[in-house]
Design a protein around this motif. Structure first.
Motif, PDB file in Angstrom:
ATOM      1  N   LEU A  75      -4.463   2.002  36.256  1.00  0.00           N
ATOM      2  CA  LEU A  75      -4.689   0.752  35.516  1.00  0.00           C
ATOM      3  C   LEU A  75      -3.725   0.634  34.344  1.00  0.00           C
ATOM      4  N   LEU A  76      -3.516   1.736  33.637  1.00  0.00           N
ATOM      5  CA  LEU A  76      -2.571   1.715  32.517  1.00  0.00           C
ATOM      6  C   LEU A  76      -1.157   1.416  33.004  1.00  0.00           C
ATOM      7  N   GLU A  77      -0.785   1.992  34.149  1.00  0.00           N
ATOM      8  CA  GLU A  77       0.532   1.701  34.715  1.00  0.00           C
ATOM      9  C   GLU A  77       0.663   0.227  35.072  1.00  0.00           C
ATOM     10  N   GLN A  78      -0.395  -0.363  35.633  1.00  0.00           N
ATOM     11  CA  GLN A  78      -0.351  -1.771  36.012  1.00  0.00           C
ATOM     12  C   GLN A  78      -0.158  -2.666  34.800  1.00  0.00           C
ATOM     13  N   GLU A  79      -0.644  -2.235  33.650  1.00  0.00           N
ATOM     14  CA  GLU A  79      -0.433  -3.002  32.421  1.00  0.00           C
ATOM     15  C   GLU A  79       0.964  -2.768  31.865  1.00  0.00           C
ATOM     16  N   LEU A  80       1.430  -1.527  31.957  1.00  0.00           N
ATOM     17  CA  LEU A  80       2.687  -1.147  31.326  1.00  0.00           C
ATOM     18  C   LEU A  80       3.920  -1.581  32.107  1.00  0.00           C
ATOM     19  N   VAL A  81       3.901  -1.440  33.417  1.00  0.00           N
ATOM     20  CA  VAL A  81       5.100  -1.696  34.221  1.00  0.00           C
ATOM     21  C   VAL A  81       5.618  -3.127  34.061  1.00  0.00           C
ATOM     22  N   PRO A  82       4.771  -4.158  34.139  1.00  0.00           N
ATOM     23  CA  PRO A  82       5.314  -5.513  33.912  1.00  0.00           C
ATOM     24  C   PRO A  82       5.903  -5.676  32.510  1.00  0.00           C
ATOM     25  N   GLU A  83       5.297  -5.019  31.549  1.00  0.00           N
ATOM     26  CA  GLU A  83       5.806  -5.077  30.181  1.00  0.00           C
ATOM     27  C   GLU A  83       7.192  -4.440  30.104  1.00  0.00           C
ATOM     28  N   LEU A  84       7.361  -3.316  30.771  1.00  0.00           N
ATOM     29  CA  LEU A  84       8.668  -2.657  30.791  1.00  0.00           C
ATOM     30  C   LEU A  84       9.695  -3.512  31.522  1.00  0.00           C
ATOM     31  N   ALA A  85       9.279  -4.122  32.622  1.00  0.00           N
ATOM     32  CA  ALA A  85      10.182  -4.982  33.379  1.00  0.00           C
ATOM     33  C   ALA A  85      10.605  -6.188  32.552  1.00  0.00           C
ATOM     34  N   ALA A  86       9.684  -6.707  31.747  1.00  0.00           N
ATOM     35  CA  ALA A  86      10.013  -7.850  30.888  1.00  0.00           C
ATOM     36  C   ALA A  86      11.040  -7.452  29.834  1.00  0.00           C
ATOM     37  N   ASP A  87      10.990  -6.177  29.404  1.00  0.00           N
ATOM     38  CA  ASP A  87      11.952  -5.694  28.422  1.00  0.00           C
ATOM     39  C   ASP A  87      13.372  -5.669  28.980  1.00  0.00           C
ATOM     40  N   LEU A  88      13.497  -5.616  30.299  1.00  0.00           N
ATOM     41  CA  LEU A  88      14.820  -5.622  30.908  1.00  0.00           C
ATOM     42  C   LEU A  88      15.470  -6.994  30.840  1.00  0.00           C
ATOM     43  N   GLY A  89      14.657  -8.002  30.548  1.00  0.00           N
ATOM     44  CA  GLY A  89      15.177  -9.359  30.432  1.00  0.00           C
ATOM     45  C   GLY A  89      15.640  -9.902  31.759  1.00  0.00           C
ATOM     46  N   ASP A  90      16.779 -10.573  31.736  1.00  0.00           N
ATOM     47  CA  ASP A  90      17.300 -11.194  32.946  1.00  0.00           C
ATOM     48  C   ASP A  90      18.287 -10.301  33.685  1.00  0.00           C
ATOM     49  N   LYS A  91      18.372  -9.057  33.300  1.00  0.00           N
ATOM     50  CA  LYS A  91      19.309  -8.141  33.944  1.00  0.00           C
ATOM     51  C   LYS A  91      18.876  -7.893  35.386  1.00  0.00           C
ATOM     52  N   PRO A  92      19.767  -8.150  36.346  1.00  0.00           N
ATOM     53  CA  PRO A  92      19.397  -7.935  37.752  1.00  0.00           C
ATOM     54  C   PRO A  92      19.354  -6.442  38.095  1.00  0.00           C
ATOM     55  N   LEU A  93      18.618  -6.124  39.131  1.00  0.00           N
ATOM     56  CA  LEU A  93      18.571  -4.774  39.650  1.00  0.00           C
ATOM     57  C   LEU A  93      19.857  -4.524  40.413  1.00  0.00           C
ATOM     58  N   SER A  94      20.573  -3.464  40.078  1.00  0.00           N
ATOM     59  CA  SER A  94      21.826  -3.142  40.740  1.00  0.00           C
ATOM     60  C   SER A  94      21.563  -2.177  41.890  1.00  0.00           C
ATOM     61  N   VAL A  95      22.026  -2.542  43.084  1.00  0.00           N
ATOM     62  CA  VAL A  95      21.822  -1.738  44.279  1.00  0.00           C
ATOM     63  C   VAL A  95      23.165  -1.497  44.950  1.00  0.00           C
ATOM     64  N   SER A  96      23.487  -0.213  45.182  1.00  0.00           N
ATOM     65  CA  SER A  96      24.697   0.139  45.928  1.00  0.00           C
ATOM     66  C   SER A  96      24.345   0.240  47.392  1.00  0.00           C
ATOM     67  N   LEU A  97      25.190  -0.324  48.238  1.00  0.00           N
ATOM     68  CA  LEU A  97      24.924  -0.348  49.673  1.00  0.00           C
ATOM     69  C   LEU A  97      26.224  -0.110  50.426  1.00  0.00           C
ATOM     70  N   ALA A  98      26.217   0.910  51.290  1.00  0.00           N
ATOM     71  CA  ALA A  98      27.383   1.195  52.122  1.00  0.00           C
ATOM     72  C   ALA A  98      27.164   0.568  53.489  1.00  0.00           C
ATOM     73  N   THR A  99      28.213  -0.023  54.018  1.00  0.00           N
ATOM     74  CA  THR A  99      28.131  -0.676  55.328  1.00  0.00           C
ATOM     75  C   THR A  99      29.500  -0.650  55.986  1.00  0.00           C
ATOM     76  N   ASN A 100      29.519  -0.967  57.261  1.00  0.00           N
ATOM     77  CA  ASN A 100      30.819  -1.128  57.920  1.00  0.00           C
ATOM     78  C   ASN A 100      31.167  -2.612  57.933  1.00  0.00           C
ATOM     79  N   ALA A 101      32.411  -2.899  58.196  1.00  0.00           N
ATOM     80  CA  ALA A 101      32.889  -4.284  58.133  1.00  0.00           C
ATOM     81  C   ALA A 101      32.214  -5.174  59.167  1.00  0.00           C
ATOM     82  N   ASP A 102      31.980  -4.633  60.373  1.00  0.00           N
ATOM     83  CA  ASP A 102      31.343  -5.433  61.416  1.00  0.00           C
ATOM     84  C   ASP A 102      29.936  -5.865  61.013  1.00  0.00           C
ATOM     85  N   SER A 103      29.158  -4.964  60.454  1.00  0.00           N
ATOM     86  CA  SER A 103      27.802  -5.302  60.022  1.00  0.00           C
ATOM     87  C   SER A 103      27.823  -6.341  58.908  1.00  0.00           C
TER      88      SER A 103
END
Length: 133
Positions: A75-103
């Motif tokens: 329950l404490l996590e459910q309260e805290l996590v959105p608050e922490l996410a709000a602290d990130l502001g509008d910064k997008p989540l950065s995800v690295s992804l490897a792929t081949n050219a055909d895909s």
């Protein structure tokens, strides 16, 4: 000495909620053996049982206390996590992804589109050419 591992209590909670080790394993996306091992590790750490192995399994008095703690922490996590996410502001989540050219040229971006449309995700694509040795 190693401290209390919440994955142990998560397994206990899943067993009690799902009313079986097998269903708990499915719920947690791990093997039934892994669920059993987590409970055994918890019982070894406490030096006492946390689960009455009947059908359906039920927590011992100590197990009930641990489940109470675990559920309060969740329950404490459910309260805290959105608050922490709000602290990130509008910064997008950065995800690295490897792929081949055909895909990349065919199915990858269309399959990711629903995610990219609904979430703020920044893709760092690494494209590898399969033709090169």
């Amino acid at each position: 000495m190693r401290g209390l591992d919440y994955k142990w209590i998560e397994a206990l909670d899943a067993i009690v909620e799902q009313k079986s080790f097998d269903k708990a394993a499915e719920h947690l996306y791990i093997s039934q053996s892994a669920v059993s091992q987590r409970v055994k590790q918890l019982e070894k750490w406490l030096a006492q049982p946390v689960l009455v192995r009947e059908q359906p399994p039920r927590p011992t008095a100590v197990g009930k206390k641990l489940l109470g703690l675990y559920r309060r922490v969740r329950l404490l996590e459910q309260e805290l996590v959105p608050e922490l996410a709000a602290d990130l502001g509008d910064k997008p989540l950065s995800v690295s992804l490897a792929t081949n050219a055909d895909s990349l040229a065919t199915w990858l971006l269309p399959s990711l589109f629903p995610l990219l449309e609904s979430k703020r995700v920044e893709l760092d694509l690494i494209v590898d050419d399969e033709a090169e040795p």
